[in-house]
Design a protein around this motif. Structure first.
Motif, PDB file in Angstrom:
ATOM      1  N   LYS A   1      27.596   3.087  42.187  1.00 34.26           N
ATOM      2  CA  LYS A   1      27.372   4.430  41.642  1.00 34.26           C
ATOM      3  C   LYS A   1      27.345   4.451  40.110  1.00 34.26           C
ATOM      4  CE  LYS A   1      29.468   8.102  43.169  1.00 34.26           C
ATOM      5  NZ  LYS A   1      28.442   9.103  43.552  1.00 34.26           N
TER       6      LYS A   1
ATOM      7  N   ARG B   1      30.077   4.629  38.436  1.00 30.82           N
ATOM      8  CA  ARG B   1      31.053   5.708  38.253  1.00 30.82           C
ATOM      9  C   ARG B   1      32.274   5.209  37.479  1.00 30.82           C
ATOM     10  NH1 ARG B   1      32.175  10.538  41.490  1.00 30.82           N
ATOM     11  NH2 ARG B   1      34.392  11.016  41.634  1.00 30.82           N
TER      12      ARG B   1
ATOM     13  N   THR C   1      32.013   9.967  48.870  1.00 31.84           N
ATOM     14  CA  THR C   1      31.482  10.290  47.542  1.00 31.84           C
ATOM     15  C   THR C   1      29.977  10.356  47.691  1.00 31.84           C
ATOM     16  OG1 THR C   1      31.411   9.559  45.216  1.00 31.84           O
ATOM     17  CG2 THR C   1      31.401   7.823  46.890  1.00 31.84           C
TER      18      THR C   1
ATOM     19  N   ASN D   1      24.650   8.762  45.164  1.00 30.85           N
ATOM     20  CA  ASN D   1      23.750   8.778  44.017  1.00 30.85           C
ATOM     21  C   ASN D   1      24.429   8.083  42.840  1.00 30.85           C
ATOM     22  OD1 ASN D   1      25.415  11.314  44.306  1.00 30.85           O
ATOM     23  ND2 ASN D   1      24.830  11.508  42.168  1.00 30.85           N
ATOM     24  N   ARG D   2      23.629   7.689  41.854  1.00 32.32           N
ATOM     25  CA  ARG D   2      24.202   7.159  40.621  1.00 32.32           C
ATOM     26  C   ARG D   2      24.928   8.303  39.912  1.00 32.32           C
ATOM     27  NH1 ARG D   2      24.799   2.012  39.171  1.00 32.32           N
ATOM     28  NH2 ARG D   2      24.293   2.482  37.011  1.00 32.32           N
ATOM     29  N   SER D   3      26.067   8.005  39.303  1.00 30.64           N
ATOM     30  CA  SER D   3      26.816   9.036  38.580  1.00 30.64           C
ATOM     31  C   SER D   3      25.916   9.683  37.531  1.00 30.64           C
ATOM     32  CB  SER D   3      28.051   8.433  37.916  1.00 30.64           C
ATOM     33  OG  SER D   3      29.067   8.317  38.871  1.00 30.64           O
TER      34      SER D   3
ATOM     35  N   SER E   1      22.809  14.977  43.642  1.00 30.40           N
ATOM     36  CA  SER E   1      23.177  14.531  44.984  1.00 30.40           C
ATOM     37  C   SER E   1      21.933  14.397  45.856  1.00 30.40           C
ATOM     38  CB  SER E   1      24.150  15.518  45.620  1.00 30.40           C
ATOM     39  OG  SER E   1      25.349  15.553  44.886  1.00 30.40           O
TER      40      SER E   1
ATOM     41  N   ILE F   1      20.226   1.876  44.677  1.00 32.21           N
ATOM     42  CA  ILE F   1      21.288   2.093  45.664  1.00 32.21           C
ATOM     43  C   ILE F   1      20.874   1.505  47.011  1.00 32.21           C
ATOM     44  CG2 ILE F   1      22.449   3.871  47.055  1.00 32.21           C
ATOM     45  CD1 ILE F   1      22.933   5.400  44.488  1.00 32.21           C
TER      46      ILE F   1
END
Length: 196
Positions: free
Chosen positions: A46, A48, A131, A134-136, A140, A151
């Motif tokens: 992600k 994140r 969670t 998607n990438r942070s 969404s 991803i």
């Protein structure tokens, strides 16, 4: 949807891999929430920040209570609103690792009102990270077609449940009586907190 894809995803989770699955809000990214390496992998996929905790998904409230400590009020709240589009913040037990929650003592519990995700959690036999897939910093995902190549290449299985509604879950700490993020059912939740 064949059982086969859910079974394959559950096996991948048990092997420490990440998968993508549908919920009643958006698509989620799941890995074994008790396995620090698997959790670390979700943060990496992600992009994140490690100080932003991940939630844990369970098939039902009783399964969640094996991994969290809930007061009577918190458990009453969970039984009223779960399964549903709500993330309930409660105290975690030590079986959920520090990396999942950025070293905090509380964790978000998610029990989606969605047959596929709950079946996946049940078959995985372990808490599963909850969670968005998607990438942070990006939006969404409400359909597998929206998954980024980045991803898609890094997860073992994508469970396609078609289009999801896209409403974010409401994040609430019923013990403290705090709504951290308003989403689905926010008014109903606020009313319950006022009454109890």
């Amino acid at each position: 949807m064949s059982d086969d894809i859910v079974t394959r995803a559950a096996r991948a989770i048990r092997r420490g891999e990440a998968v993508v699955y549908p919920t009643e809000t958006v698509y989620g990214m799941g890995a074994d929430a008790t396995n620090p390496e698997a959790v670390e992998r979700v943060f990496e996929i992600k992009g994140r920040s490690r100080d932003k905790p991940l939630s844990a998904g369970f098939p039902d409230v009783d399964a969640a209570l094996d991994y969290v400590v809930a007061s009577d009020r918190e458990e009453a709240f969970m039984r009223r609103f779960l399964p549903g589009p709500v993330t309930v913040v409660v105290e975690r037990r030590e079986s959920l690792p520090d990396v999942l929650v950025g070293g905090r003592d509380r964790v978000g519990v998610r029990i989606p009102d969605h047959d596929l995700s709950c079946r996946l959690f049940r078959e995985a036999g372990t808490p599963v990270t909850a969670t968005s897939a998607n990438r942070s910093g990006t939006g969404s995902i409400t359909h597998p077609d929206q998954l980024s190549e980045e991803i898609r290449e890094q997860v073992a299985v994508v469970v396609d449940g078609g289009e999801t509604p896209g409403t974010e879950s409401t994040v609430v700490d019923p013990g403290e009586g705090i709504v951290h993020r308003r989403g689905a059912m926010a008014d109903e939740i606020a009313a319950w907190l006022d009454e109890h």
